[in-house]
Design a protein around this motif. Structure first.
Motif, PDB file in Angstrom:
ATOM      1  N   GLN A 122       5.688 -12.375  24.385  1.00 39.14           N
ATOM      2  CA  GLN A 122       5.664 -11.895  25.763  1.00 39.14           C
ATOM      3  C   GLN A 122       7.047 -11.565  26.265  1.00 39.14           C
ATOM      4  O   GLN A 122       8.033 -12.192  25.871  1.00 39.14           O
ATOM      5  CB  GLN A 122       5.073 -12.963  26.689  1.00 39.14           C
ATOM      6  CG  GLN A 122       3.568 -13.046  26.709  1.00 39.14           C
ATOM      7  CD  GLN A 122       3.068 -13.941  27.830  1.00 39.14           C
ATOM      8  OE1 GLN A 122       3.577 -15.037  28.034  1.00 39.14           O
ATOM      9  NE2 GLN A 122       2.078 -13.458  28.565  1.00 39.14           N
ATOM     10  N   LEU A 123       7.104 -10.572  27.133  1.00 39.63           N
ATOM     11  CA  LEU A 123       8.280 -10.276  27.937  1.00 39.63           C
ATOM     12  C   LEU A 123       7.815 -10.333  29.383  1.00 39.63           C
ATOM     13  O   LEU A 123       6.821  -9.689  29.734  1.00 39.63           O
ATOM     14  CB  LEU A 123       8.839  -8.896  27.624  1.00 39.63           C
ATOM     15  CG  LEU A 123       9.464  -8.690  26.248  1.00 39.63           C
ATOM     16  CD1 LEU A 123       9.734  -7.213  26.007  1.00 39.63           C
ATOM     17  CD2 LEU A 123      10.745  -9.500  26.117  1.00 39.63           C
ATOM     18  N   VAL A 124       8.499 -11.099  30.195  1.00 37.84           N
ATOM     19  CA  VAL A 124       8.090 -11.259  31.585  1.00 37.84           C
ATOM     20  C   VAL A 124       9.255 -10.909  32.497  1.00 37.84           C
ATOM     21  O   VAL A 124      10.297 -11.573  32.465  1.00 37.84           O
ATOM     22  CB  VAL A 124       7.615 -12.698  31.865  1.00 37.84           C
ATOM     23  CG1 VAL A 124       7.214 -12.847  33.335  1.00 37.84           C
ATOM     24  CG2 VAL A 124       6.444 -13.063  30.958  1.00 37.84           C
ATOM     25  N   GLU A 125       9.052  -9.873  33.310  1.00 40.30           N
ATOM     26  CA  GLU A 125      10.085  -9.449  34.249  1.00 40.30           C
ATOM     27  C   GLU A 125       9.919 -10.158  35.588  1.00 40.30           C
ATOM     28  O   GLU A 125       8.808 -10.542  35.969  1.00 40.30           O
ATOM     29  CB  GLU A 125      10.021  -7.933  34.508  1.00 40.30           C
ATOM     30  CG  GLU A 125      10.134  -7.053  33.295  1.00 40.30           C
ATOM     31  CD  GLU A 125       8.779  -6.605  32.769  1.00 40.30           C
ATOM     32  OE1 GLU A 125       8.714  -5.543  32.130  1.00 40.30           O
ATOM     33  OE2 GLU A 125       7.791  -7.339  32.992  1.00 40.30           O
ATOM     34  N   SER A 126      11.018 -10.274  36.288  1.00 40.58           N
ATOM     35  CA  SER A 126      11.006 -10.802  37.651  1.00 40.58           C
ATOM     36  C   SER A 126      12.226 -10.261  38.380  1.00 40.58           C
ATOM     37  O   SER A 126      13.114  -9.660  37.768  1.00 40.58           O
ATOM     38  CB  SER A 126      11.034 -12.333  37.643  1.00 40.58           C
ATOM     39  OG  SER A 126      12.210 -12.808  37.034  1.00 40.58           O
ATOM     40  N   MET A 135      17.219  -3.940  23.230  1.00 42.92           N
ATOM     41  CA  MET A 135      16.475  -4.148  24.470  1.00 42.92           C
ATOM     42  C   MET A 135      16.707  -2.979  25.410  1.00 42.92           C
ATOM     43  O   MET A 135      17.797  -2.402  25.453  1.00 42.92           O
ATOM     44  CB  MET A 135      16.916  -5.438  25.147  1.00 42.92           C
ATOM     45  CG  MET A 135      16.698  -6.687  24.306  1.00 42.92           C
ATOM     46  SD  MET A 135      14.972  -7.021  23.934  1.00 42.92           S
ATOM     47  CE  MET A 135      14.329  -7.382  25.571  1.00 42.92           C
ATOM     48  N   GLY A 136      15.680  -2.660  26.169  1.00 48.94           N
ATOM     49  CA  GLY A 136      15.806  -1.547  27.099  1.00 48.94           C
ATOM     50  C   GLY A 136      15.093  -1.823  28.406  1.00 48.94           C
ATOM     51  O   GLY A 136      14.188  -2.654  28.471  1.00 48.94           O
ATOM     52  N   TYR A 149      10.274  -1.863  33.833  1.00 44.66           N
ATOM     53  CA  TYR A 149       9.776  -2.548  32.658  1.00 44.66           C
ATOM     54  C   TYR A 149      10.930  -2.862  31.711  1.00 44.66           C
ATOM     55  O   TYR A 149      11.819  -2.032  31.519  1.00 44.66           O
ATOM     56  CB  TYR A 149       8.783  -1.675  31.895  1.00 44.66           C
ATOM     57  CG  TYR A 149       7.565  -1.253  32.670  1.00 44.66           C
ATOM     58  CD1 TYR A 149       7.578  -0.096  33.445  1.00 44.66           C
ATOM     59  CD2 TYR A 149       6.393  -1.999  32.616  1.00 44.66           C
ATOM     60  CE1 TYR A 149       6.456   0.301  34.151  1.00 44.66           C
ATOM     61  CE2 TYR A 149       5.261  -1.610  33.310  1.00 44.66           C
ATOM     62  CZ  TYR A 149       5.305  -0.457  34.075  1.00 44.66           C
ATOM     63  OH  TYR A 149       4.183  -0.064  34.772  1.00 44.66           O
ATOM     64  N   CYS A 150      10.876  -4.017  31.085  1.00 49.34           N
ATOM     65  CA  CYS A 150      11.780  -4.269  29.971  1.00 49.34           C
ATOM     66  C   CYS A 150      10.996  -4.117  28.684  1.00 49.34           C
ATOM     67  O   CYS A 150       9.766  -4.259  28.656  1.00 49.34           O
ATOM     68  CB  CYS A 150      12.457  -5.634  30.068  1.00 49.34           C
ATOM     69  SG  CYS A 150      11.405  -7.029  29.731  1.00 49.34           S
ATOM     70  N   ALA A 151      11.713  -3.838  27.612  1.00 52.19           N
ATOM     71  CA  ALA A 151      11.081  -3.574  26.339  1.00 52.19           C
ATOM     72  C   ALA A 151      12.017  -3.971  25.206  1.00 52.19           C
ATOM     73  O   ALA A 151      13.237  -3.990  25.371  1.00 52.19           O
ATOM     74  CB  ALA A 151      10.710  -2.098  26.223  1.00 52.19           C
ATOM     75  N   ALA A 152      11.413  -4.272  24.067  1.00 58.65           N
ATOM     76  CA  ALA A 152      12.179  -4.662  22.885  1.00 58.65           C
ATOM     77  C   ALA A 152      11.798  -3.772  21.713  1.00 58.65           C
ATOM     78  O   ALA A 152      10.611  -3.495  21.493  1.00 58.65           O
ATOM     79  CB  ALA A 152      11.913  -6.122  22.536  1.00 58.65           C
ATOM     80  N   SER A 153      12.814  -3.367  20.975  1.00 54.20           N
ATOM     81  CA  SER A 153      12.612  -2.515  19.813  1.00 54.20           C
ATOM     82  C   SER A 153      13.149  -3.195  18.574  1.00 54.20           C
ATOM     83  O   SER A 153      14.331  -3.532  18.515  1.00 54.20           O
ATOM     84  CB  SER A 153      13.323  -1.177  20.010  1.00 54.20           C
ATOM     85  OG  SER A 153      13.356  -0.452  18.796  1.00 54.20           O
ATOM     86  N   TRP A 186       6.522  -4.829  25.376  1.00 50.64           N
ATOM     87  CA  TRP A 186       6.731  -4.441  26.771  1.00 50.64           C
ATOM     88  C   TRP A 186       6.336  -5.572  27.713  1.00 50.64           C
ATOM     89  O   TRP A 186       5.375  -6.308  27.448  1.00 50.64           O
ATOM     90  CB  TRP A 186       5.881  -3.213  27.115  1.00 50.64           C
ATOM     91  CG  TRP A 186       6.352  -1.964  26.459  1.00 50.64           C
ATOM     92  CD1 TRP A 186       6.041  -1.517  25.215  1.00 50.64           C
ATOM     93  CD2 TRP A 186       7.249  -1.003  27.026  1.00 50.64           C
ATOM     94  NE1 TRP A 186       6.681  -0.337  24.959  1.00 50.64           N
ATOM     95  CE2 TRP A 186       7.429   0.010  26.056  1.00 50.64           C
ATOM     96  CE3 TRP A 186       7.914  -0.888  28.246  1.00 50.64           C
ATOM     97  CZ2 TRP A 186       8.255   1.119  26.279  1.00 50.64           C
ATOM     98  CZ3 TRP A 186       8.722   0.204  28.469  1.00 50.64           C
ATOM     99  CH2 TRP A 186       8.886   1.195  27.489  1.00 50.64           C
ATOM    100  N   GLY A 187       7.061  -5.663  28.809  1.00 51.37           N
ATOM    101  CA  GLY A 187       6.663  -6.551  29.883  1.00 51.37           C
ATOM    102  C   GLY A 187       5.626  -5.887  30.770  1.00 51.37           C
ATOM    103  O   GLY A 187       5.269  -4.722  30.568  1.00 51.37           O
ATOM    104  N   GLN A 188       5.180  -6.629  31.770  1.00 52.88           N
ATOM    105  CA  GLN A 188       4.133  -6.129  32.656  1.00 52.88           C
ATOM    106  C   GLN A 188       4.700  -5.308  33.812  1.00 52.88           C
ATOM    107  O   GLN A 188       3.952  -4.623  34.509  1.00 52.88           O
ATOM    108  CB  GLN A 188       3.318  -7.300  33.220  1.00 52.88           C
ATOM    109  CG  GLN A 188       3.923  -8.010  34.434  1.00 52.88           C
ATOM    110  CD  GLN A 188       5.174  -8.811  34.113  1.00 52.88           C
ATOM    111  OE1 GLN A 188       5.519  -9.048  32.956  1.00 52.88           O
ATOM    112  NE2 GLN A 188       5.864  -9.262  35.170  1.00 52.88           N
ATOM    113  N   GLY A 189       5.990  -5.378  34.011  1.00 53.73           N
ATOM    114  CA  GLY A 189       6.638  -4.592  35.049  1.00 53.73           C
ATOM    115  C   GLY A 189       6.852  -5.369  36.328  1.00 53.73           C
ATOM    116  O   GLY A 189       6.124  -6.307  36.639  1.00 53.73           O
TER     117      GLY A 189
END
Length: 123
Positions: free
Chosen positions: A3-7, A34-35, A95-99, A113-116
């Motif tokens: 999971q990626l969780v944004e805040s 990361m983006g 959104y954050c994302a990992a590649s 991807w996070g949920q935004g």
């Protein structure tokens, strides 16, 4: 479960600042690029900022250069986006994302991807 969780999103006046956080869990993202991306209503998801694992090179969209800063805390498996001098046109879901394949400005490069988080800038 990965999971990626944004805040950190919210409502801010033009000229103000926000810091977004993205915490990873389920695996380490320390070797991933990361983006940060954003998507405004009726528009395509666009690249905002990104980095490469193990390198100092940072990448920014022209529209946010000198205003936004991406950074990481590897120990916390967390990536940040410091946003200063915000404008109304920065309003979007971020959104954050990992590649795992390396840096790219194309959303298709990213595996996770996070949920935004919503950022709204009032003018």
């Amino acid at each position: 479960q990965v999971q990626l969780v944004e805040s950190g999103g919210g409502l801010v006046q033009a000229g103000g600042s926000l810091r977004l956080s993205c915490v990873g869990s389920g695996r380490t993202f320390s070797r991933d690029a990361m983006g940060w991306f954003r998507q405004a209503p009726g528009k395509e998801r666009e690249f905002v900022a990104g980095d490469r694992w193990g390198r100092d090179t940072l990448y920014y969209a022209d529209s946010v250069k000198c205003r936004f800063t991406i950074s990481r805390d590897y120990a916390k498996n967390t990536v940040y986006l410091q946003m200063n001098s915000l404008k109304a046109e920065d309003t979007a879901v971020y959104y954050c994302a990992a590649s795992i394949m390396g840096f790219g400005s194309n959303p298709g490069v990213y595996n996770y991807w996070g949920q935004g988080t919503q950022v709204t800038v009032s003018s």
